[in-house]
Design a protein around this motif. Structure first.
Motif, mmCIF file in Angstrom:
data_model
loop_
_atom_site.group_PDB
_atom_site.id
_atom_site.type_symbol
_atom_site.label_atom_id
_atom_site.label_comp_id
_atom_site.label_asym_id
_atom_site.label_seq_id
_atom_site.Cartn_x
_atom_site.Cartn_y
_atom_site.Cartn_z
ATOM 1 N N LEU A 55 0.861 -1.182 0.000
ATOM 2 C CA LEU A 55 0.000 0.000 0.000
ATOM 3 C C LEU A 55 0.893 1.226 0.000
ATOM 4 C CD1 LEU A 55 -2.497 -1.013 2.832
ATOM 5 C CD2 LEU A 55 -2.987 -0.980 0.386
ATOM 6 N N GLU A 56 0.488 2.237 -0.761
ATOM 7 C CA GLU A 56 1.270 3.473 -0.824
ATOM 8 C C GLU A 56 0.314 4.647 -0.974
ATOM 9 O OE1 GLU A 56 4.553 5.454 -3.837
ATOM 10 O OE2 GLU A 56 4.185 3.307 -3.915
ATOM 11 N N LEU A 57 0.659 5.759 -0.347
ATOM 12 C CA LEU A 57 -0.141 6.974 -0.450
ATOM 13 C C LEU A 57 0.399 7.851 -1.569
ATOM 14 C CD1 LEU A 57 -2.450 8.654 0.874
ATOM 15 C CD2 LEU A 57 -0.664 9.773 2.208
ATOM 16 N N GLN A 106 -3.776 4.642 6.868
ATOM 17 C CA GLN A 106 -3.320 4.281 8.213
ATOM 18 C C GLN A 106 -4.202 3.191 8.818
ATOM 19 O OE1 GLN A 106 -3.287 8.028 10.274
ATOM 20 N NE2 GLN A 106 -1.111 8.361 9.870
ATOM 21 N N ALA A 107 -5.501 3.312 8.624
ATOM 22 C CA ALA A 107 -6.420 2.305 9.149
ATOM 23 C C ALA A 107 -6.190 0.953 8.473
ATOM 24 C CB ALA A 107 -7.863 2.761 8.965
ATOM 25 N N LEU A 108 -5.969 0.963 7.166
ATOM 26 C CA LEU A 108 -5.678 -0.285 6.449
ATOM 27 C C LEU A 108 -4.384 -0.908 6.960
ATOM 28 C CD1 LEU A 108 -6.598 0.649 2.769
ATOM 29 C CD2 LEU A 108 -7.660 -1.149 4.164
ATOM 30 N N ARG A 109 -3.369 -0.078 7.157
ATOM 31 C CA ARG A 109 -2.089 -0.601 7.656
ATOM 32 C C ARG A 109 -2.233 -1.182 9.060
ATOM 33 N NH1 ARG A 109 2.056 3.828 5.077
ATOM 34 N NH2 ARG A 109 2.246 2.743 3.081
ATOM 35 N N ARG A 110 -3.056 -0.546 9.898
ATOM 36 C CA ARG A 110 -3.300 -1.101 11.234
ATOM 37 C C ARG A 110 -3.947 -2.495 11.123
ATOM 38 N NH1 ARG A 110 -4.462 4.294 12.601
ATOM 39 N NH2 ARG A 110 -6.680 3.980 12.236
ATOM 40 N N LEU A 111 -4.897 -2.630 10.220
ATOM 41 C CA LEU A 111 -5.534 -3.923 10.015
ATOM 42 C C LEU A 111 -4.527 -4.966 9.544
ATOM 43 C CD1 LEU A 111 -8.856 -2.836 8.283
ATOM 44 C CD2 LEU A 111 -8.630 -3.841 10.578
#
Length: 118
Positions: A55-57, A106-111
């Motif tokens: 994932l990348e922003l 950020q929420a996806l990375r936390r998951l």
């Protein structure tokens, strides 16, 4: 019209009130899309944590690299309030989220981190 260095005023004429109302409604809608359940549903629509390779922003977009493009549910992705979805390559998706892109990432990375996946 530029009343100051930090402001911009757009003169629209008789439709100004209507446009202002539509802008306010759109801004309220953007906040509503950022509910806590969206990242979980988004991850599921991407085929789950095992299918997300990276994932990348990129500004208002989240760039997703997938392990298997067959695991993606485009119908569900389309129902999550994303502004647009682009597929530049079979295992690559660009999710145009809007101003909430960083928070959604950020929420996806936390998951993903909960399971030890990056």
């Amino acid at each position: 019209v530029r009343p100051s260095a930090n402001t911009l005023q757009v003169v629209l004429g008789p439709i100004a009130d209507q446009v202002a109302g539509e802008l306010r409604a759109a801004l309220r809608g953007a906040g509503a899309r950022a509910d806590a359940g969206v990242p979980t549903r988004l991850l599921a629509a991407l085929g789950g944590r095992r299918n997300v390779a990276a994932l990348e922003l990129a500004s208002t977009r989240i760039l997703v690299t997938l392990r298997d493009s067959a695991g993606v549910d485009l119908t569900v992705l389309g129902s999550l309030g994303l502004r647009a979805i682009a597929r530049p390559a079979p295992t690559s998706l660009h999710l145009v989220v809007g101003p909430d892109a960083a928070a959604t990432l950020q929420a996806l990375r936390r998951l993903l981190d909960r399971t030890g996946t990056t």
